[in-house]
Design an enzyme around this catalytic site. Structure first.
Site, mmCIF file in Angstrom:
data_model
loop_
_atom_site.group_PDB
_atom_site.id
_atom_site.type_symbol
_atom_site.label_atom_id
_atom_site.label_comp_id
_atom_site.label_asym_id
_atom_site.label_seq_id
_atom_site.Cartn_x
_atom_site.Cartn_y
_atom_site.Cartn_z
ATOM 1 N N GLU A 99 3.152 23.337 39.197
ATOM 2 C CA GLU A 99 4.032 23.745 40.279
ATOM 3 C C GLU A 99 3.251 24.210 41.503
ATOM 4 O O GLU A 99 2.160 24.751 41.401
ATOM 5 C CB GLU A 99 4.953 24.865 39.783
ATOM 6 C CG GLU A 99 5.865 24.362 38.669
ATOM 7 C CD GLU A 99 6.896 25.376 38.201
ATOM 8 O OE1 GLU A 99 8.079 25.051 38.228
ATOM 9 O OE2 GLU A 99 6.514 26.496 37.809
ATOM 10 N N CYS A 112 1.037 28.105 47.897
ATOM 11 C CA CYS A 112 0.393 28.580 46.673
ATOM 12 C C CYS A 112 0.141 27.362 45.777
ATOM 13 O O CYS A 112 1.066 26.707 45.322
ATOM 14 C CB CYS A 112 1.317 29.593 46.007
ATOM 15 S SG CYS A 112 0.655 30.288 44.499
ATOM 16 N N CYS A 119 -3.148 27.295 31.303
ATOM 17 C CA CYS A 119 -4.234 28.249 31.574
ATOM 18 C C CYS A 119 -4.834 28.699 30.260
ATOM 19 O O CYS A 119 -4.168 28.687 29.232
ATOM 20 C CB CYS A 119 -3.654 29.450 32.330
ATOM 21 S SG CYS A 119 -4.907 30.543 33.050
ATOM 22 N N CYS A 123 -3.296 36.159 30.113
ATOM 23 C CA CYS A 123 -2.978 37.495 30.619
ATOM 24 C C CYS A 123 -1.588 37.850 30.097
ATOM 25 O O CYS A 123 -0.668 37.035 30.149
ATOM 26 C CB CYS A 123 -3.023 37.518 32.149
ATOM 27 S SG CYS A 123 -4.666 37.105 32.781
ATOM 28 N N CYS A 126 1.667 37.415 32.288
ATOM 29 C CA CYS A 126 1.809 36.195 33.087
ATOM 30 C C CYS A 126 2.466 35.076 32.280
ATOM 31 O O CYS A 126 2.057 34.775 31.161
ATOM 32 C CB CYS A 126 0.432 35.731 33.567
ATOM 33 S SG CYS A 126 0.487 34.231 34.564
ATOM 34 N N CYS A 351 5.074 35.268 41.768
ATOM 35 C CA CYS A 351 3.779 35.421 41.086
ATOM 36 C C CYS A 351 3.976 35.532 39.584
ATOM 37 O O CYS A 351 4.758 36.348 39.114
ATOM 38 C CB CYS A 351 3.075 36.707 41.510
ATOM 39 S SG CYS A 351 2.779 36.852 43.242
#
Ligand code: SAH
Length: 380
Positions: A99, A112, A119, A123, A126, A351
């Site tokens: 995205e 962004c 990933c 985290c 996230c 975010c």
């Protein structure tokens, strides 16, 4: 059987493009000129077709189109938030999706950009971290995100817009993935994005965000030279070990030493520390005091990010008064501490909310696919 795809010219560095053109048989003495011409068509005009390149002779256009592709990856979904934030879900290959988000503000427009599909960092707060790494994006795929956004925002001169009024004024490598785990591709892509005769976004308007891959930070300073953001989120190792597990490998002290050594820092060129406000985890006054203590001496700005929820998230956002009080402590110590207004939450574009349905392909499937591509390449 599908025809094997042609290589793209998008995302190559200038040298890379020269090499590709030399391989295509363009004479050495013409390489610089041809590269400049193509560069301008691709990155000033936004051309998606060699036919549009009227400064090139027709036979050359035909040769190039037989060898190279300029196709954009496919946008499989585009959404617009009530606050004007836009999100594109882009498909780079079968089952490989990431995205890109555009955040318009009064004085700027920030794109962004994602560096990986999925990933590896996990985290705890996230959403992307709940998705396995599928693969790194190529430089072509990273640059394509900027081109797609410009297409959709009608930002090319041919759309008749005054090209002085830019919508995308800033680029942040803050989408899916860890950019410093995909160093070469991110570096090459950003060299294209910042090239003054193309997309022309100055390096001061490009920010690379990292969760703290310490050994790569000096290289980022030397070879990329963008602004740096650090996803710090805690000032104590015991807390950061839990919420940013990479901290166990590269603890806060080492991370901040790398920040201190980042080239070109000054009051006008500061490091951004991102700090997501998690209720009862990292949001006390003592945490704020610890934070200003550990970063002392680094020209810095602290972005306080209200935690953005996602389904099944194990945390809650800190209370608003708490965030304000935390910010005041940081501010009184001499650091700007803006609270980032959440944008695009309604379309899961804020975010830490990005996630795609892509899953890691099994090695056996990948092999089968490669084999069928090989077969397709054989003369028949
Ligand atoms: N891997 C890089 C790039 C991703 S940036 C990095 O960690 O910096 C994405 C930013 O959003 C990071 O600062 C991340 O910590 C933050 N973030 C992640 N999840 C969030 C959430 N749920 N709410 C608010 N911010 C979040």
């Amino acid at each position: 059987m599908s025809t094997p795809s042609k290589p793209s010219l998008i995302g190559l560095t200038r040298d890379g493009m020269k090499h590709a053109l030399a391989d295509a048989g363009i004479e050495a003495k013409h390489l610089s000129m041809r590269t400049s011409q193509l560069w301008s068509w691709l990155y000033v005009q936004g051309a998606t077709d060699f036919d549009a390149m009227t400064t090139l002779a027709k036979p050359l256009r035909r040769d190039l189109s037989e060898r190279f592709s300029l196709a954009r990856p496919e946008v499989v979904a585009a959404q617009v938030s009530v606050d004007g934030t836009r999100k594109w879900l882009i498909q780079f290959g079968p089952g490989v999706e990431a995205e890109t988000v555009f955040i318009p503000e009064e004085d700027r427009g920030t794109l962004c950009v994602s560096s990986q599909v999925g990933c590896t960092l996990n985290c705890r707060f996230c959403h992307t971290g709940t998705q396995k790494l599928v693969r790194n994006l190529t430089a072509e795929e990273i640059v394509s995100q900027v081109l797609i956004a410009r297409d959709d925002l009608k930002e090319w001169p041919r759309a008749g817009r005054n090209s002085d009024v830019r919508q995308i004024t800033n680029v942040v490598m803050m989408g899916m993935g860890e950019p410093l785990y995909n160093f070469e591709n991110v570096r090459d892509a950003l060299s294209v994005v910042s090239d003054g005769e193309g997309l022309s976004l100055s390096k001061r308007r490009i920010t690379l965000s990292t969760a703290g891959v310490v050994p790569m930070i000096p290289r980022a300073g030397e070879e990329i030279g963008s602004m740096l953001a650090i996803s710090l989120h805690a000032a104590r190792d015991d807390v950061r070990d839990v919420i940013v597990p990479l901290n166990k490998k590269y603890p806060i002290k080492e991370l901040l030493a790398a920040c201190r050594a980042y080239p070109g820092l000054s009051n006008a060129r500061r490091i951004t520390f991102e700090y997501v406000m998690l209720k009862g985890v990292n949001d006390s006054n003592a945490d704020a005091r610890e934070l200003v203590k550990v970063i002392r001496g680094i020209p810095a700005k602290i972005n306080l990010i209200p935690f953005n929820p996602w389904p099944g998230a194990p945390y809650e956002c800190a209370d608003w008064e708490r965030i304000e009080e935390f910010g005041e402590i940081v501010n009184r110590a001499g650091y700007a501490s803006p609270i980032r207004t959440p944008r695009g939450r309604d379309i899961m574009a804020a975010c830490g909310q990005l996630k795609s349905e892509s899953v890691k392909q099994r090695a056996s499937e990948r092999l089968a696919e490669l084999r069928s591509q090989e077969l397709a390449r054989l003369p028949h």
